[in-house]
Design a protein around this motif. Sequence first.
Motif, PDB file in Angstrom:
ATOM      1  N   ARG A  33     -26.201  14.878 -17.491  1.00  0.00           N
ATOM      2  CA  ARG A  33     -26.572  13.558 -17.976  1.00  0.00           C
ATOM      3  C   ARG A  33     -25.501  12.534 -17.649  1.00  0.00           C
ATOM      4  O   ARG A  33     -24.318  12.869 -17.559  1.00  0.00           O
ATOM      5  CB  ARG A  33     -26.765  13.595 -19.500  1.00  0.00           C
ATOM      6  CG  ARG A  33     -27.817  14.574 -19.951  1.00  0.00           C
ATOM      7  CD  ARG A  33     -28.072  14.459 -21.435  1.00  0.00           C
ATOM      8  NE  ARG A  33     -26.864  14.560 -22.221  1.00  0.00           N
ATOM      9  CZ  ARG A  33     -26.303  15.700 -22.566  1.00  0.00           C
ATOM     10  NH1 ARG A  33     -26.811  16.834 -22.170  1.00  0.00           N
ATOM     11  NH2 ARG A  33     -25.219  15.712 -23.307  1.00  0.00           N
ATOM     12  N   PRO A  34     -25.886  11.254 -17.517  1.00  0.00           N
ATOM     13  CA  PRO A  34     -24.880  10.196 -17.339  1.00  0.00           C
ATOM     14  C   PRO A  34     -23.902  10.203 -18.507  1.00  0.00           C
ATOM     15  O   PRO A  34     -24.293  10.339 -19.666  1.00  0.00           O
ATOM     16  CB  PRO A  34     -25.721   8.916 -17.337  1.00  0.00           C
ATOM     17  CG  PRO A  34     -27.081   9.355 -16.912  1.00  0.00           C
ATOM     18  CD  PRO A  34     -27.258  10.734 -17.491  1.00  0.00           C
ATOM     19  N   GLY A  35     -22.619  10.086 -18.196  1.00  0.00           N
ATOM     20  CA  GLY A  35     -21.613  10.074 -19.245  1.00  0.00           C
ATOM     21  C   GLY A  35     -21.156  11.452 -19.665  1.00  0.00           C
ATOM     22  O   GLY A  35     -20.306  11.589 -20.526  1.00  0.00           O
ATOM     23  N   VAL A  36     -21.745  12.494 -19.081  1.00  0.00           N
ATOM     24  CA  VAL A  36     -21.309  13.861 -19.363  1.00  0.00           C
ATOM     25  C   VAL A  36     -20.394  14.285 -18.233  1.00  0.00           C
ATOM     26  O   VAL A  36     -20.840  14.602 -17.143  1.00  0.00           O
ATOM     27  CB  VAL A  36     -22.508  14.814 -19.487  1.00  0.00           C
ATOM     28  CG1 VAL A  36     -22.035  16.251 -19.662  1.00  0.00           C
ATOM     29  CG2 VAL A  36     -23.380  14.406 -20.656  1.00  0.00           C
ATOM     30  N   ALA A  37     -19.099  14.211 -18.496  1.00  0.00           N
ATOM     31  CA  ALA A  37     -18.140  14.434 -17.415  1.00  0.00           C
ATOM     32  C   ALA A  37     -16.964  15.292 -17.833  1.00  0.00           C
ATOM     33  O   ALA A  37     -15.986  15.396 -17.113  1.00  0.00           O
ATOM     34  CB  ALA A  37     -17.627  13.079 -16.901  1.00  0.00           C
ATOM     35  N   GLY A  38     -17.025  15.909 -18.996  1.00  0.00           N
ATOM     36  CA  GLY A  38     -15.915  16.732 -19.440  1.00  0.00           C
ATOM     37  C   GLY A  38     -15.754  17.953 -18.554  1.00  0.00           C
ATOM     38  O   GLY A  38     -16.739  18.532 -18.107  1.00  0.00           O
ATOM     39  N   PRO A  39     -14.536  18.343 -18.240  1.00  0.00           N
ATOM     40  CA  PRO A  39     -14.325  19.526 -17.407  1.00  0.00           C
ATOM     41  C   PRO A  39     -14.778  20.793 -18.121  1.00  0.00           C
ATOM     42  O   PRO A  39     -14.835  20.860 -19.354  1.00  0.00           O
ATOM     43  CB  PRO A  39     -12.806  19.523 -17.179  1.00  0.00           C
ATOM     44  CG  PRO A  39     -12.239  18.726 -18.293  1.00  0.00           C
ATOM     45  CD  PRO A  39     -13.278  17.706 -18.643  1.00  0.00           C
ATOM     46  N   ALA A  40     -15.100  21.820 -17.332  1.00  0.00           N
ATOM     47  CA  ALA A  40     -15.649  23.053 -17.890  1.00  0.00           C
ATOM     48  C   ALA A  40     -14.724  23.684 -18.915  1.00  0.00           C
ATOM     49  O   ALA A  40     -15.191  24.336 -19.856  1.00  0.00           O
ATOM     50  CB  ALA A  40     -15.948  24.036 -16.762  1.00  0.00           C
ATOM     51  N   ARG A  41     -13.407  23.512 -18.757  1.00  0.00           N
ATOM     52  CA  ARG A  41     -12.482  24.157 -19.697  1.00  0.00           C
ATOM     53  C   ARG A  41     -12.704  23.676 -21.124  1.00  0.00           C
ATOM     54  O   ARG A  41     -12.375  24.385 -22.082  1.00  0.00           O
ATOM     55  CB  ARG A  41     -11.031  23.913 -19.287  1.00  0.00           C
ATOM     56  CG  ARG A  41     -10.520  22.498 -19.505  1.00  0.00           C
ATOM     57  CD  ARG A  41      -9.031  22.375 -19.222  1.00  0.00           C
ATOM     58  NE  ARG A  41      -8.540  21.037 -19.514  1.00  0.00           N
ATOM     59  CZ  ARG A  41      -8.637  20.000 -18.694  1.00  0.00           C
ATOM     60  NH1 ARG A  41      -9.212  20.148 -17.507  1.00  0.00           N
ATOM     61  NH2 ARG A  41      -8.163  18.822 -19.042  1.00  0.00           N
ATOM     62  N   THR A  42     -13.253  22.460 -21.293  1.00  0.00           N
ATOM     63  CA  THR A  42     -13.440  21.944 -22.650  1.00  0.00           C
ATOM     64  C   THR A  42     -14.585  22.624 -23.371  1.00  0.00           C
ATOM     65  O   THR A  42     -14.723  22.466 -24.591  1.00  0.00           O
ATOM     66  CB  THR A  42     -13.660  20.417 -22.648  1.00  0.00           C
ATOM     67  OG1 THR A  42     -14.868  20.108 -21.938  1.00  0.00           O
ATOM     68  CG2 THR A  42     -12.486  19.692 -22.009  1.00  0.00           C
ATOM     69  N   LEU A  43     -15.404  23.404 -22.659  1.00  0.00           N
ATOM     70  CA  LEU A  43     -16.416  24.195 -23.360  1.00  0.00           C
ATOM     71  C   LEU A  43     -15.739  25.163 -24.336  1.00  0.00           C
ATOM     72  O   LEU A  43     -16.281  25.456 -25.406  1.00  0.00           O
ATOM     73  CB  LEU A  43     -17.275  24.975 -22.360  1.00  0.00           C
ATOM     74  CG  LEU A  43     -18.238  24.145 -21.503  1.00  0.00           C
ATOM     75  CD1 LEU A  43     -18.887  25.028 -20.452  1.00  0.00           C
ATOM     76  CD2 LEU A  43     -19.290  23.471 -22.368  1.00  0.00           C
ATOM     77  N   ALA A  44     -14.553  25.647 -23.968  1.00  0.00           N
ATOM     78  CA  ALA A  44     -13.811  26.529 -24.873  1.00  0.00           C
ATOM     79  C   ALA A  44     -13.408  25.791 -26.144  1.00  0.00           C
ATOM     80  O   ALA A  44     -13.304  26.403 -27.219  1.00  0.00           O
ATOM     81  CB  ALA A  44     -12.577  27.091 -24.168  1.00  0.00           C
ATOM     82  N   TYR A  45     -13.171  24.493 -26.049  1.00  0.00           N
ATOM     83  CA  TYR A  45     -12.811  23.715 -27.221  1.00  0.00           C
ATOM     84  C   TYR A  45     -13.992  23.635 -28.198  1.00  0.00           C
ATOM     85  O   TYR A  45     -13.820  23.765 -29.418  1.00  0.00           O
ATOM     86  CB  TYR A  45     -12.380  22.301 -26.829  1.00  0.00           C
ATOM     87  CG  TYR A  45     -11.215  22.222 -25.861  1.00  0.00           C
ATOM     88  CD1 TYR A  45     -10.509  23.357 -25.473  1.00  0.00           C
ATOM     89  CD2 TYR A  45     -10.823  20.998 -25.322  1.00  0.00           C
ATOM     90  CE1 TYR A  45      -9.448  23.280 -24.587  1.00  0.00           C
ATOM     91  CE2 TYR A  45      -9.756  20.907 -24.442  1.00  0.00           C
ATOM     92  CZ  TYR A  45      -9.074  22.051 -24.071  1.00  0.00           C
ATOM     93  OH  TYR A  45      -8.025  21.965 -23.191  1.00  0.00           O
ATOM     94  N   ASP A  46     -15.190  23.419 -27.635  1.00  0.00           N
ATOM     95  CA  ASP A  46     -16.372  23.368 -28.492  1.00  0.00           C
ATOM     96  C   ASP A  46     -16.645  24.722 -29.129  1.00  0.00           C
ATOM     97  O   ASP A  46     -17.081  24.800 -30.280  1.00  0.00           O
ATOM     98  CB  ASP A  46     -17.575  22.902 -27.676  1.00  0.00           C
ATOM     99  CG  ASP A  46     -17.466  21.443 -27.285  1.00  0.00           C
ATOM    100  OD1 ASP A  46     -17.752  20.590 -28.136  1.00  0.00           O
ATOM    101  OD2 ASP A  46     -17.072  21.153 -26.146  1.00  0.00           O
TER     102      ASP A  46
END
Length: 269
Positions: free
Chosen positions: A174-187
């Motif tokens: 989606r537009p505005g969804v640009a977090g790097p994959a590593r931040t999935l670990a944060y969630d």
Amino acid sequence: MDEESTTLHRVRGRVTSRDGTPIAYERYGDGPPLVLVSGALGTAAGERVLGGLLAGRFSVVAYDRRGRGASGDTGPYAVEREIDDLAAVVGAAGAGAALHGTGTGGALALAAAAAGVPAGPVSVYEPPYSAEERERWRRVAALLDRGRRAAALDLFLADAAAAAGLPPGVTRLRPGVAGPARTLAYDLAVLGDGTLPERSLARVHARVLVVDGGASPAGTRQAARALTAALPRARHRTLTGQTHEVAPHVLAPVVEEFLAEDRETAGAV
């Protein structure tokens, strides 16, 4: 120039979290402060449509969560550091700022309220506490544990597309969804083991609105009702025809109505 730039006057700023990490944010609109907390991979830019719809009544602050966009990423990661980030943003927005979070952003907003961040009322849209979501995140975690970040991102996006009702095999960033994959670990860390953190939720004294979509899976809607029951001062609302990819123009008036009622209630006390 993007479409929102022609209609919204955004003021960009930065605050420093407790551990020295710079956290970037955008502010637009005028009125009581409202902080938008994005979900997995989301950034402040991804909140502009919803924020723009709310900017006529609120001073909206959207921020890049740690590790995303223009914000820093001081290690090692800890959920407590993300709560400190949100506390710093609330300080910039104005004491007692309302919070709205979608997906894991809702889980983070509730964790911050439970930790005593001086925010006001909280609204959340489908925090991922269903059994289906736990399984989805378990598979993402397994890939991350093996260092397969690209595969974890692909899986996450494919599952998100399925939740939005897209055909099998279709993924969408989606537009505005640009977090790097590593931040999935944060969630993942924010969600803990994926079950309702009932002890933590019992410490949330703010009024909370829990919202889900009528076209979302039954497990998601059941989780929303269970979350409502676990909170001391919560109410539940289902948006007919909506999935996890909720339409901002449908969600915005519901959030606005809830926050207006909260102000009226506070004024009557």
